[in-house]
Enzyme design. Structure first.
Site, mmCIF file in Angstrom:
data_model
loop_
_atom_site.group_PDB
_atom_site.id
_atom_site.type_symbol
_atom_site.label_atom_id
_atom_site.label_comp_id
_atom_site.label_asym_id
_atom_site.label_seq_id
_atom_site.Cartn_x
_atom_site.Cartn_y
_atom_site.Cartn_z
ATOM 1 N N CYS A 1 0.857 -9.113 0.518
ATOM 2 C CA CYS A 1 0.109 -7.905 0.147
ATOM 3 C C CYS A 1 -1.372 -8.249 0.270
ATOM 4 O O CYS A 1 -1.855 -9.169 -0.412
ATOM 5 C CB CYS A 1 0.470 -7.543 -1.297
ATOM 6 S SG CYS A 1 -0.444 -6.144 -1.956
ATOM 7 N N ASN A 2 -2.078 -7.545 1.129
ATOM 8 C CA ASN A 2 -3.514 -7.804 1.306
ATOM 9 C C ASN A 2 -4.280 -7.540 0.011
ATOM 10 O O ASN A 2 -5.228 -8.250 -0.321
ATOM 11 C CB ASN A 2 -4.080 -6.905 2.404
ATOM 12 C CG ASN A 2 -3.521 -7.227 3.774
ATOM 13 O OD1 ASN A 2 -4.105 -7.992 4.522
ATOM 14 N ND2 ASN A 2 -2.368 -6.668 4.112
ATOM 15 N N TYR B 1 -0.745 -0.567 -5.509
ATOM 16 C CA TYR B 1 -1.728 -1.403 -6.198
ATOM 17 C C TYR B 1 -3.153 -1.041 -5.749
ATOM 18 O O TYR B 1 -4.107 -1.212 -6.498
ATOM 19 C CB TYR B 1 -1.514 -2.884 -5.852
ATOM 20 C CG TYR B 1 -0.361 -3.585 -6.548
ATOM 21 C CD1 TYR B 1 0.572 -2.880 -7.311
ATOM 22 C CD2 TYR B 1 -0.208 -4.967 -6.432
ATOM 23 C CE1 TYR B 1 1.624 -3.545 -7.933
ATOM 24 C CE2 TYR B 1 0.832 -5.629 -7.051
ATOM 25 C CZ TYR B 1 1.750 -4.924 -7.800
ATOM 26 O OH TYR B 1 2.783 -5.596 -8.400
ATOM 27 N N GLY B 2 -3.272 -0.602 -4.488
ATOM 28 C CA GLY B 2 -4.578 -0.500 -3.833
ATOM 29 C C GLY B 2 -5.566 0.485 -4.408
ATOM 30 O O GLY B 2 -6.740 0.476 -4.040
ATOM 31 N N ASP C 1 5.269 -8.316 -2.905
ATOM 32 C CA ASP C 1 4.339 -7.242 -2.522
ATOM 33 C C ASP C 1 4.393 -6.179 -3.615
ATOM 34 O O ASP C 1 5.292 -6.189 -4.464
ATOM 35 C CB ASP C 1 4.765 -6.642 -1.168
ATOM 36 C CG ASP C 1 3.904 -5.449 -0.760
ATOM 37 O OD1 ASP C 1 2.664 -5.550 -0.816
ATOM 38 O OD2 ASP C 1 4.461 -4.389 -0.411
ATOM 39 N N SER C 2 3.470 -5.216 -3.540
ATOM 40 C CA SER C 2 3.490 -4.106 -4.494
ATOM 41 C C SER C 2 4.718 -3.217 -4.286
ATOM 42 O O SER C 2 4.998 -2.368 -5.119
ATOM 43 C CB SER C 2 2.232 -3.259 -4.308
ATOM 44 O OG SER C 2 2.231 -2.707 -3.008
ATOM 45 N N CYS D 1 -2.961 -3.608 5.686
ATOM 46 C CA CYS D 1 -2.071 -3.425 4.525
ATOM 47 C C CYS D 1 -0.668 -3.604 5.066
ATOM 48 O O CYS D 1 -0.340 -3.078 6.147
ATOM 49 C CB CYS D 1 -2.258 -2.037 3.928
ATOM 50 S SG CYS D 1 -0.957 -1.554 2.758
ATOM 51 N N THR D 2 0.160 -4.337 4.330
ATOM 52 C CA THR D 2 1.485 -4.685 4.869
ATOM 53 C C THR D 2 2.451 -3.492 4.923
ATOM 54 O O THR D 2 3.504 -3.578 5.539
ATOM 55 C CB THR D 2 2.100 -5.834 4.051
ATOM 56 O OG1 THR D 2 2.161 -5.447 2.667
ATOM 57 C CG2 THR D 2 1.271 -7.097 4.188
ATOM 58 N N HIS D 3 2.082 -2.385 4.295
ATOM 59 C CA HIS D 3 2.910 -1.172 4.424
ATOM 60 C C HIS D 3 2.734 -0.509 5.804
ATOM 61 O O HIS D 3 3.612 0.205 6.274
ATOM 62 C CB HIS D 3 2.524 -0.139 3.358
ATOM 63 C CG HIS D 3 3.091 -0.412 1.991
ATOM 64 N ND1 HIS D 3 2.688 -1.460 1.210
ATOM 65 C CD2 HIS D 3 4.034 0.257 1.267
ATOM 66 C CE1 HIS D 3 3.345 -1.431 0.054
ATOM 67 N NE2 HIS D 3 4.172 -0.397 0.069
#
Ligand code: DGL
Length: 260
Positions: free
Chosen positions: A78-79, A47-48, A15-16, A189-191
């Protein structure tokens, strides 16, 4: 290499930054017998809000980090990186299963007929063709509202998981969709699952919250079985965590989030 050797090799997850830990958590609970290597690129997060080319370059570097550690499959947890890079990475590395994540719009839309669904995600995920196609596919079944959340992944990276700063951010960003009387929210978003308790406080008990981690874990399991490389061990595997910010605080936070 034989499948018997591959079975014991680790699964790489990237992931980022810290967000992919929410996916790793779900995967480990589904397949505790597997070995895992997690790589978070917190030094370059988020990253987004970066240009597409840069996200692609960073995603490829994340993938190379894991390939150098001899993983048998890769999960892009990470989407944003999935939307920007999954197809390119699959073309470049056709011999390794690469499983991505996308906003869980389908389960949210199918949950209730004609519901009103808000999708929270990074600006990059929402503007990519992959998400636009997904949204067009379901927009006759539900009212879909997109909520780009620039800065939210940064707050999670700074461990702002509770307190006035995150509460204000989420209250402000969700206010317009709450006026639309939404039925469901997709955490795209995975966060974001790490701030789900704050989101729950703001939206109240009647809005259902979805995220894509479980679907991704199930898809990974299916792909491992299909390729004959699922670990048959009956004991718990190992989890190694790496981050491009290799300070103790980041690694400590990853471990805390994994066990949360
Ligand atoms: N966790 C990532 C996602 O799922 C993105 C966060 C970022 O902007 O780096 O989209």
């Amino acid at each position: 290499m034989s499948n018997d050797i591959k079975k014991t090799m680790p699964i790489g997850v990237f992931d980022s930054g810290l967000g992919g830990i929410s996916v790793l958590r779900e995967i480990v609970s589904l397949m505790p017998e597997e070995n895992y290597i997690y790589y978070g690129d917190s030094a370059h997060a988020p990253y987004g809000t970066k240009p597409l080319d840069e996200i692609r370059r960073l995603s490829e570097a994340d993938m190379s980090f894991l390939l150098a550690r001899h993983v048998k499959a890769i999960v892009i947890a990470c989407n944003t990186a999935t939307a920007a890079s999954a197809e390119i990475l699959r073309e470049k590395y056709p011999d390794i299963p690469i499983i991505g994540i996308e906003p869980a719009l389908k389960p949210a839309v199918l949950w209730k007929p004609h519901d009103r669904v808000a999708v929270m995600a990074t600006p990059m995920t929402l503007k990519q063709e992959k998400f636009q196609n997904l949204m067009h596919h379901y927009e006759t079944a539900s009212e879909i509202y997109t909520v780009p959340c620039p800065g939210l992944a940064d707050l999670v990276e700074q461990y702002e998981l509770t307190g006035p700063k995150i509460t204000k951010y989420l209250t402000d960003i969700l206010a317009p969709v709450l006026e639309k009387d939404i039925d469901a929210i997709v955490l795209g978003c995975t966060h974001y699952p790490f701030v789900e308790p704050v989101i729950r406080e703001i939206v109240g008990p009647n809005v259902k919250i979805f995220n894509g981690s479980h679907g991704t874990a199930m898809e990974l399991k299916r792909r491992l079985m299909e390729n004959g490389i699922k670990n048959d061990s009956t004991v718990h595997g190992t989890i190694e965590i790496y981050n491009s910010n290799s300070d103790d605080k980041t690694l400590e936070m990853c471990k805390r989030l994994l066990n949360s």
